[in-house]
Design a protein around this motif. Structure first.
Motif, PDB file in Angstrom:
ATOM      1  N   THR A  88       0.826  -1.208   0.000  1.00  0.00           N
ATOM      2  CA  THR A  88       0.000   0.000   0.000  1.00  0.00           C
ATOM      3  C   THR A  88       0.860   1.257   0.000  1.00  0.00           C
ATOM      4  OG1 THR A  88      -0.091   0.248   2.399  1.00  0.00           O
ATOM      5  CG2 THR A  88      -1.683  -1.251   1.399  1.00  0.00           C
ATOM      6  N   TYR A  89       0.236   2.337  -0.371  1.00  0.00           N
ATOM      7  CA  TYR A  89       0.910   3.631  -0.391  1.00  0.00           C
ATOM      8  C   TYR A  89       1.393   3.965   1.020  1.00  0.00           C
ATOM      9  CZ  TYR A  89      -1.599   3.886  -4.785  1.00  0.00           C
ATOM     10  OH  TYR A  89      -2.083   3.608  -6.028  1.00  0.00           O
ATOM     11  N   GLY A  90       0.520   3.702   1.970  1.00  0.00           N
ATOM     12  CA  GLY A  90       0.855   4.017   3.351  1.00  0.00           C
ATOM     13  C   GLY A  90       2.058   3.241   3.846  1.00  0.00           C
ATOM     14  N   ALA A  91       2.144   1.956   3.478  1.00  0.00           N
ATOM     15  CA  ALA A  91       3.260   1.118   3.917  1.00  0.00           C
ATOM     16  C   ALA A  91       4.572   1.680   3.388  1.00  0.00           C
ATOM     17  CB  ALA A  91       3.048  -0.310   3.429  1.00  0.00           C
ATOM     18  N   ILE A  92       4.566   2.065   2.128  1.00  0.00           N
ATOM     19  CA  ILE A  92       5.774   2.634   1.527  1.00  0.00           C
ATOM     20  C   ILE A  92       6.108   3.971   2.172  1.00  0.00           C
ATOM     21  CG2 ILE A  92       6.774   3.548  -0.601  1.00  0.00           C
ATOM     22  CD1 ILE A  92       5.083   1.555  -2.152  1.00  0.00           C
ATOM     23  N   ALA A  93       5.075   4.764   2.388  1.00  0.00           N
ATOM     24  CA  ALA A  93       5.276   6.087   2.988  1.00  0.00           C
ATOM     25  C   ALA A  93       5.904   5.949   4.367  1.00  0.00           C
ATOM     26  CB  ALA A  93       3.943   6.821   3.084  1.00  0.00           C
ATOM     27  N   GLU A  94       5.423   4.971   5.116  1.00  0.00           N
ATOM     28  CA  GLU A  94       5.938   4.786   6.466  1.00  0.00           C
ATOM     29  C   GLU A  94       7.362   4.245   6.427  1.00  0.00           C
ATOM     30  OE1 GLU A  94       4.587   2.733  10.679  1.00  0.00           O
ATOM     31  OE2 GLU A  94       3.196   2.870   9.013  1.00  0.00           O
ATOM     32  N   PHE A  95       7.594   3.307   5.519  1.00  0.00           N
ATOM     33  CA  PHE A  95       8.926   2.703   5.376  1.00  0.00           C
ATOM     34  C   PHE A  95       9.963   3.763   5.026  1.00  0.00           C
ATOM     35  CE2 PHE A  95      12.164   0.600   2.695  1.00  0.00           C
ATOM     36  CZ  PHE A  95      12.649  -0.304   3.632  1.00  0.00           C
ATOM     37  N   LEU A  96       9.582   4.698   4.186  1.00  0.00           N
ATOM     38  CA  LEU A  96      10.512   5.757   3.763  1.00  0.00           C
ATOM     39  C   LEU A  96      10.383   7.004   4.622  1.00  0.00           C
ATOM     40  CD1 LEU A  96      10.098   5.447  -0.098  1.00  0.00           C
ATOM     41  CD2 LEU A  96      11.930   4.540   1.323  1.00  0.00           C
ATOM     42  N   THR A  97       9.520   6.924   5.644  1.00  0.00           N
ATOM     43  CA  THR A  97       9.250   8.062   6.533  1.00  0.00           C
ATOM     44  C   THR A  97       8.939   9.327   5.736  1.00  0.00           C
ATOM     45  OG1 THR A  97      11.644   8.488   6.730  1.00  0.00           O
ATOM     46  CG2 THR A  97      10.597   7.199   8.470  1.00  0.00           C
ATOM     47  N   LEU A  98       8.041   9.173   4.772  1.00  0.00           N
ATOM     48  CA  LEU A  98       7.563  10.346   4.036  1.00  0.00           C
ATOM     49  C   LEU A  98       6.434  10.956   4.854  1.00  0.00           C
ATOM     50  CD1 LEU A  98       7.408   8.910   0.423  1.00  0.00           C
ATOM     51  CD2 LEU A  98       9.198  10.295   1.475  1.00  0.00           C
ATOM     52  N   GLY A  99       6.178  12.207   4.618  1.00  0.00           N
ATOM     53  CA  GLY A  99       5.138  12.885   5.384  1.00  0.00           C
ATOM     54  C   GLY A  99       3.776  12.249   5.202  1.00  0.00           C
ATOM     55  N   SER A 100       3.402  11.946   3.982  1.00  0.00           N
ATOM     56  CA  SER A 100       2.074  11.403   3.757  1.00  0.00           C
ATOM     57  C   SER A 100       2.078  10.408   2.612  1.00  0.00           C
ATOM     58  CB  SER A 100       1.092  12.523   3.449  1.00  0.00           C
ATOM     59  OG  SER A 100       1.171  12.868   2.096  1.00  0.00           O
ATOM     60  N   ALA A 101       1.044   9.586   2.593  1.00  0.00           N
ATOM     61  CA  ALA A 101       0.930   8.556   1.568  1.00  0.00           C
ATOM     62  C   ALA A 101       0.640   9.165   0.201  1.00  0.00           C
ATOM     63  CB  ALA A 101      -0.185   7.592   1.948  1.00  0.00           C
ATOM     64  N   ARG A 102       0.080  10.357   0.190  1.00  0.00           N
ATOM     65  CA  ARG A 102      -0.229  11.005  -1.089  1.00  0.00           C
ATOM     66  C   ARG A 102       1.030  11.202  -1.899  1.00  0.00           C
ATOM     67  NH1 ARG A 102      -5.310  12.928  -1.450  1.00  0.00           N
ATOM     68  NH2 ARG A 102      -6.450  13.374   0.439  1.00  0.00           N
ATOM     69  N   MET A 103       2.129  11.458  -1.206  1.00  0.00           N
ATOM     70  CA  MET A 103       3.398  11.687  -1.884  1.00  0.00           C
ATOM     71  C   MET A 103       3.843  10.444  -2.640  1.00  0.00           C
ATOM     72  SD  MET A 103       3.998  14.789  -1.240  1.00  0.00           S
ATOM     73  CE  MET A 103       2.266  14.732  -1.689  1.00  0.00           C
ATOM     74  N   VAL A 104       3.493   9.268  -2.111  1.00  0.00           N
ATOM     75  CA  VAL A 104       3.876   8.028  -2.772  1.00  0.00           C
ATOM     76  C   VAL A 104       3.174   7.930  -4.119  1.00  0.00           C
ATOM     77  CG1 VAL A 104       3.836   5.516  -2.621  1.00  0.00           C
ATOM     78  CG2 VAL A 104       4.286   6.885  -0.587  1.00  0.00           C
ATOM     79  N   GLY A 105       1.897   8.202  -4.112  1.00  0.00           N
ATOM     80  CA  GLY A 105       1.136   8.173  -5.352  1.00  0.00           C
ATOM     81  C   GLY A 105       1.699   9.171  -6.337  1.00  0.00           C
ATOM     82  N   TRP A 106       2.033  10.318  -5.847  1.00  0.00           N
ATOM     83  CA  TRP A 106       2.596  11.372  -6.686  1.00  0.00           C
ATOM     84  C   TRP A 106       3.925  10.925  -7.306  1.00  0.00           C
ATOM     85  CZ3 TRP A 106       7.186  14.229  -5.774  1.00  0.00           C
ATOM     86  CH2 TRP A 106       7.371  15.319  -6.630  1.00  0.00           C
ATOM     87  N   ALA A 107       4.777  10.339  -6.466  1.00  0.00           N
ATOM     88  CA  ALA A 107       6.089   9.881  -6.926  1.00  0.00           C
ATOM     89  C   ALA A 107       5.948   8.769  -7.964  1.00  0.00           C
ATOM     90  CB  ALA A 107       6.911   9.380  -5.743  1.00  0.00           C
ATOM     91  N   LEU A 108       5.025   7.864  -7.735  1.00  0.00           N
ATOM     92  CA  LEU A 108       4.817   6.768  -8.673  1.00  0.00           C
ATOM     93  C   LEU A 108       4.342   7.309 -10.013  1.00  0.00           C
ATOM     94  CD1 LEU A 108       3.160   3.958  -6.573  1.00  0.00           C
ATOM     95  CD2 LEU A 108       5.464   4.051  -7.498  1.00  0.00           C
ATOM     96  N   PHE A 109       3.439   8.259  -9.952  1.00  0.00           N
ATOM     97  CA  PHE A 109       2.912   8.857 -11.173  1.00  0.00           C
ATOM     98  C   PHE A 109       4.055   9.444 -11.987  1.00  0.00           C
ATOM     99  CE2 PHE A 109       1.164  12.751 -13.241  1.00  0.00           C
ATOM    100  CZ  PHE A 109       0.467  12.081 -14.235  1.00  0.00           C
ATOM    101  N   GLN A 110       4.935  10.173 -11.318  1.00  0.00           N
ATOM    102  CA  GLN A 110       6.092  10.751 -11.985  1.00  0.00           C
ATOM    103  C   GLN A 110       6.959   9.631 -12.556  1.00  0.00           C
ATOM    104  OE1 GLN A 110       6.569  14.226 -12.127  1.00  0.00           O
ATOM    105  NE2 GLN A 110       4.483  14.084 -11.362  1.00  0.00           N
ATOM    106  N   GLY A 111       7.251   8.647 -11.730  1.00  0.00           N
ATOM    107  CA  GLY A 111       8.129   7.558 -12.135  1.00  0.00           C
ATOM    108  C   GLY A 111       7.589   6.790 -13.330  1.00  0.00           C
TER     109      GLY A 111
END
Length: 104
Positions: free
Chosen positions: A18-41
């Motif tokens: 999940t986005y949240g799992a990745i966000a937590e693993f990378l200690t990102l501020g929020s899970a939304r950033m994961v979706g954003w990063a994936l979209f870019q990638g």
DNA sequence: ACGCTGACTGGGT
DNA sequence: CACCCAGCCAGCG
């Protein structure tokens, strides 16, 4: 954001996270950033298995960002993941946590 | 600078 | 399991 791509590439075939799992693993501020990063990638590379990343309920919320709205589901089912009604069946057991990486 | 939007989430109902 | 609500933070008009 490279980190997000790195983690995503480590997701085993047939498993999802999940986005949240990745966000937590990378200690990102929020899970939304994961979706954003994936979209870019995905826009850049395309060899990113982003279809293995779903939201907390196992829904294919990102399918509209692929070439076709069915690409995500098709790729998942090609790996043996059962998708019904835009949701991963048996999500709890299909779930893969990035923390598994630390366990190898 | 401001408000909206979005591949999100946890908690409560 | 579904819905609603409040945080969350970067990008865009």
């Amino acid at each position: 954001m490279e980190d997000v791509r790195a983690v995503t590439r480590h997701i085993p075939p047939g498993r999802v996270t999940t986005y949240g799992a990745i966000a937590e693993f990378l200690t990102l501020g929020s899970a939304r950033m994961v979706g954003w990063a994936l979209f870019q990638g995905v826009s850049l590379t395309d060899d990113l298995p982003a279809h293995r990343v779903v939201n907390r309920r196992g829904e294919l919320s990102g399918r509209n960002h692929f070439s076709t709205p069915t690409t995500m589901q098709e790729r998942l089912e090609a790996e043996g993941v059962v998708v019904r009604n835009d949701r991963v069946e048996d999500f709890a057991t299909r779930f893969w946590s990035p923390n598994e990486l630390l366990n190898l």
